[in-house]
Scaffold this motif. Sequence first.
Motif, PDB file in Angstrom:
ATOM      1  N   GLU A   1      -1.883 -57.444 -28.059  1.00  0.00           N
ATOM      2  CA  GLU A   1      -2.980 -57.012 -27.202  1.00  0.00           C
ATOM      3  C   GLU A   1      -2.775 -55.553 -26.821  1.00  0.00           C
ATOM      4  OE1 GLU A   1      -3.883 -59.462 -23.783  1.00  0.00           O
ATOM      5  OE2 GLU A   1      -3.000 -61.207 -24.765  1.00  0.00           O
ATOM      6  N   VAL A   2      -3.872 -54.814 -26.737  1.00  0.00           N
ATOM      7  CA  VAL A   2      -3.842 -53.466 -26.192  1.00  0.00           C
ATOM      8  C   VAL A   2      -4.607 -53.502 -24.877  1.00  0.00           C
ATOM      9  CG1 VAL A   2      -4.425 -51.036 -26.523  1.00  0.00           C
ATOM     10  CG2 VAL A   2      -3.767 -52.443 -28.495  1.00  0.00           C
ATOM     11  N   LEU A   3      -3.947 -53.103 -23.805  1.00  0.00           N
ATOM     12  CA  LEU A   3      -4.545 -53.154 -22.476  1.00  0.00           C
ATOM     13  C   LEU A   3      -4.469 -51.772 -21.828  1.00  0.00           C
ATOM     14  CD1 LEU A   3      -2.378 -55.998 -22.464  1.00  0.00           C
ATOM     15  CD2 LEU A   3      -4.452 -56.583 -21.207  1.00  0.00           C
ATOM     16  N   VAL A   4      -5.526 -51.453 -21.088  1.00  0.00           N
ATOM     17  CA  VAL A   4      -5.580 -50.155 -20.414  1.00  0.00           C
ATOM     18  C   VAL A   4      -5.685 -50.397 -18.916  1.00  0.00           C
ATOM     19  CG1 VAL A   4      -6.803 -47.968 -20.190  1.00  0.00           C
ATOM     20  CG2 VAL A   4      -6.761 -49.154 -22.398  1.00  0.00           C
TER      21      VAL A   4
ATOM     22  N   LYS B   1      -6.897 -41.934 -13.617  1.00  0.00           N
ATOM     23  CA  LYS B   1      -5.642 -42.115 -14.336  1.00  0.00           C
ATOM     24  C   LYS B   1      -5.794 -43.280 -15.308  1.00  0.00           C
ATOM     25  CE  LYS B   1      -0.682 -42.951 -13.546  1.00  0.00           C
ATOM     26  NZ  LYS B   1       0.354 -43.243 -12.512  1.00  0.00           N
ATOM     27  N   LYS B   2      -5.116 -43.174 -16.448  1.00  0.00           N
ATOM     28  CA  LYS B   2      -5.192 -44.234 -17.452  1.00  0.00           C
ATOM     29  C   LYS B   2      -3.811 -44.458 -18.056  1.00  0.00           C
ATOM     30  CE  LYS B   2      -7.241 -43.277 -21.381  1.00  0.00           C
ATOM     31  NZ  LYS B   2      -8.334 -43.017 -22.362  1.00  0.00           N
ATOM     32  N   GLU B   3      -3.371 -45.710 -18.088  1.00  0.00           N
ATOM     33  CA  GLU B   3      -2.095 -46.077 -18.693  1.00  0.00           C
ATOM     34  C   GLU B   3      -2.342 -47.164 -19.741  1.00  0.00           C
ATOM     35  OE1 GLU B   3       1.114 -45.979 -15.207  1.00  0.00           O
ATOM     36  OE2 GLU B   3      -0.754 -46.982 -14.628  1.00  0.00           O
ATOM     37  N   ILE B   4      -1.659 -47.043 -20.870  1.00  0.00           N
ATOM     38  CA  ILE B   4      -1.870 -47.986 -21.972  1.00  0.00           C
ATOM     39  C   ILE B   4      -0.629 -48.855 -22.162  1.00  0.00           C
ATOM     40  CG2 ILE B   4      -2.368 -48.221 -24.439  1.00  0.00           C
ATOM     41  CD1 ILE B   4      -3.874 -45.586 -24.303  1.00  0.00           C
ATOM     42  N   TYR B   5      -0.885 -50.141 -22.345  1.00  0.00           N
ATOM     43  CA  TYR B   5       0.197 -51.104 -22.567  1.00  0.00           C
ATOM     44  C   TYR B   5      -0.111 -51.926 -23.816  1.00  0.00           C
ATOM     45  CZ  TYR B   5       1.592 -50.091 -17.761  1.00  0.00           C
ATOM     46  OH  TYR B   5       2.002 -49.452 -16.612  1.00  0.00           O
ATOM     47  N   ILE B   6       0.939 -52.329 -24.482  1.00  0.00           N
ATOM     48  CA  ILE B   6       0.798 -53.255 -25.608  1.00  0.00           C
ATOM     49  C   ILE B   6       1.612 -54.500 -25.297  1.00  0.00           C
ATOM     50  CG2 ILE B   6       1.472 -53.690 -28.004  1.00  0.00           C
ATOM     51  CD1 ILE B   6       0.447 -51.028 -28.760  1.00  0.00           C
ATOM     52  N   LYS B   7       0.960 -55.638 -25.457  1.00  0.00           N
ATOM     53  CA  LYS B   7       1.644 -56.912 -25.274  1.00  0.00           C
ATOM     54  C   LYS B   7       2.060 -57.425 -26.649  1.00  0.00           C
ATOM     55  CE  LYS B   7       1.105 -61.578 -23.400  1.00  0.00           C
ATOM     56  NZ  LYS B   7       0.147 -62.582 -22.836  1.00  0.00           N
ATOM     57  N   LYS B   8       3.355 -57.496 -26.862  1.00  0.00           N
ATOM     58  CA  LYS B   8       3.885 -57.940 -28.150  1.00  0.00           C
ATOM     59  C   LYS B   8       4.957 -58.996 -27.906  1.00  0.00           C
ATOM     60  CE  LYS B   8       5.971 -56.111 -32.421  1.00  0.00           C
ATOM     61  NZ  LYS B   8       7.220 -56.918 -32.432  1.00  0.00           N
ATOM     62  N   ASP B   9       4.783 -60.134 -28.556  1.00  0.00           N
ATOM     63  CA  ASP B   9       5.725 -61.253 -28.395  1.00  0.00           C
ATOM     64  C   ASP B   9       5.888 -61.637 -26.930  1.00  0.00           C
ATOM     65  OD1 ASP B   9       6.159 -61.255 -31.170  1.00  0.00           O
ATOM     66  OD2 ASP B   9       7.742 -59.741 -30.984  1.00  0.00           O
ATOM     67  N   GLY B  10       4.766 -61.583 -26.189  1.00  0.00           N
ATOM     68  CA  GLY B  10       4.770 -62.017 -24.796  1.00  0.00           C
ATOM     69  C   GLY B  10       5.293 -61.000 -23.803  1.00  0.00           C
ATOM     70  N   VAL B  11       5.661 -59.794 -24.263  1.00  0.00           N
ATOM     71  CA  VAL B  11       6.211 -58.769 -23.382  1.00  0.00           C
ATOM     72  C   VAL B  11       5.293 -57.552 -23.368  1.00  0.00           C
ATOM     73  CG1 VAL B  11       8.184 -57.260 -22.933  1.00  0.00           C
ATOM     74  CG2 VAL B  11       8.562 -59.560 -23.854  1.00  0.00           C
ATOM     75  N   TYR B  12       5.075 -56.985 -22.171  1.00  0.00           N
ATOM     76  CA  TYR B  12       4.235 -55.801 -22.023  1.00  0.00           C
ATOM     77  C   TYR B  12       5.084 -54.530 -22.131  1.00  0.00           C
ATOM     78  CZ  TYR B  12       0.731 -59.066 -20.262  1.00  0.00           C
ATOM     79  OH  TYR B  12      -0.155 -60.097 -20.136  1.00  0.00           O
TER      80      TYR B  12
ATOM     81  N   GLN C   1      -6.605 -41.239 -27.757  1.00  0.00           N
ATOM     82  CA  GLN C   1      -5.406 -42.078 -27.795  1.00  0.00           C
ATOM     83  C   GLN C   1      -5.718 -43.565 -27.695  1.00  0.00           C
ATOM     84  OE1 GLN C   1      -2.373 -42.244 -24.475  1.00  0.00           O
ATOM     85  NE2 GLN C   1      -1.175 -41.097 -25.985  1.00  0.00           N
ATOM     86  N   GLU C   2      -6.641 -43.912 -26.827  1.00  0.00           N
ATOM     87  CA  GLU C   2      -6.980 -45.325 -26.631  1.00  0.00           C
ATOM     88  C   GLU C   2      -7.488 -45.951 -27.920  1.00  0.00           C
ATOM     89  OE1 GLU C   2     -10.283 -47.727 -23.993  1.00  0.00           O
ATOM     90  OE2 GLU C   2      -9.305 -45.989 -23.076  1.00  0.00           O
ATOM     91  N   GLN C   3      -8.451 -45.275 -28.587  1.00  0.00           N
ATOM     92  CA  GLN C   3      -8.991 -45.785 -29.844  1.00  0.00           C
ATOM     93  C   GLN C   3      -7.924 -45.803 -30.934  1.00  0.00           C
ATOM     94  OE1 GLN C   3     -10.232 -43.439 -27.937  1.00  0.00           O
ATOM     95  NE2 GLN C   3     -12.448 -43.687 -27.622  1.00  0.00           N
ATOM     96  N   ALA C   4      -7.033 -44.809 -30.915  1.00  0.00           N
ATOM     97  CA  ALA C   4      -5.964 -44.747 -31.905  1.00  0.00           C
ATOM     98  C   ALA C   4      -5.028 -45.948 -31.772  1.00  0.00           C
ATOM     99  CB  ALA C   4      -5.183 -43.442 -31.744  1.00  0.00           C
ATOM    100  N   MET C   5      -4.676 -46.294 -30.532  1.00  0.00           N
ATOM    101  CA  MET C   5      -3.801 -47.444 -30.293  1.00  0.00           C
ATOM    102  C   MET C   5      -4.430 -48.725 -30.832  1.00  0.00           C
ATOM    103  SD  MET C   5      -1.047 -46.403 -28.559  1.00  0.00           S
ATOM    104  CE  MET C   5      -0.489 -45.041 -27.519  1.00  0.00           C
TER     105      MET C   5
END
Length: 251
Positions: free
Chosen positions: A163-166, A189-200, A235-239
Amino acid sequence: MNCTSFKMLLAFPLFICTATNSFSQNLQSDTDLRESVLESTVTSYYNAIDNQSRLYTNGPEYSFYDPAIKGNAYLFDSNSFVPGSVEYDGFSYKSVPMMYDLFKDYVVVLLPNKSAKISLLSDRVQNFDWLGHHFVYIDTDTLSNNKGVNTGFYDQVYKGKMEVLVKRSKNIQNSSGQSGKVETFFTSKKEIYIKKDGVYHGIDSEGSLLSLLKDKKKELKQYIRNNQIKFGSEQEQAMVKVAAYYDQLTI
């Protein structure tokens, strides 16, 4: 077998097929009717209970900010009530006039009679859709490893195996102009997170993204180069593009 008996024998399968099709159509029609009646009943129920709906009974009354503060606190600067949908206490509500306060991280709704506006209790909001974006509520108390993510609403811009979350937010700042007068204004302000294998994981650059997805780093770098993906203002679209491609590579 006489001619009449033979004709009746030929017609019998056709009768069975016609009867079966008719029964199936009637059954589907009955199912559609029941679903329509159920949806109408639910809608009538919510209309009947009006302000007594659980959506409106718990949250505190909401007040707008001092108009002297420049800018506003709302998502995409939308400071008017726009219909959206929200899942609250396990119930889904559609066409609800709402706003999203990024400074307080509140979902604000307008009472059906427009007599007041209230802030929904955030921990009871599972998710909501507004202005074409889907927001989910993350409670860090339920996470064993959150990598710095905070409790609140996150814009789920991509959902696959990853998941990609902002996290979109606003702050209030003060500054002195040339005249020495102090001005107060909202900043975004904007921060981007990726959830991978249940971890952010907090991601702030192409390098941090490739570091997280290092098992496919070579392929991802080639994909980024071939598609001229930029991590600056886009950056958001790139992610999202890179995450989606990574999911394809790891099917």
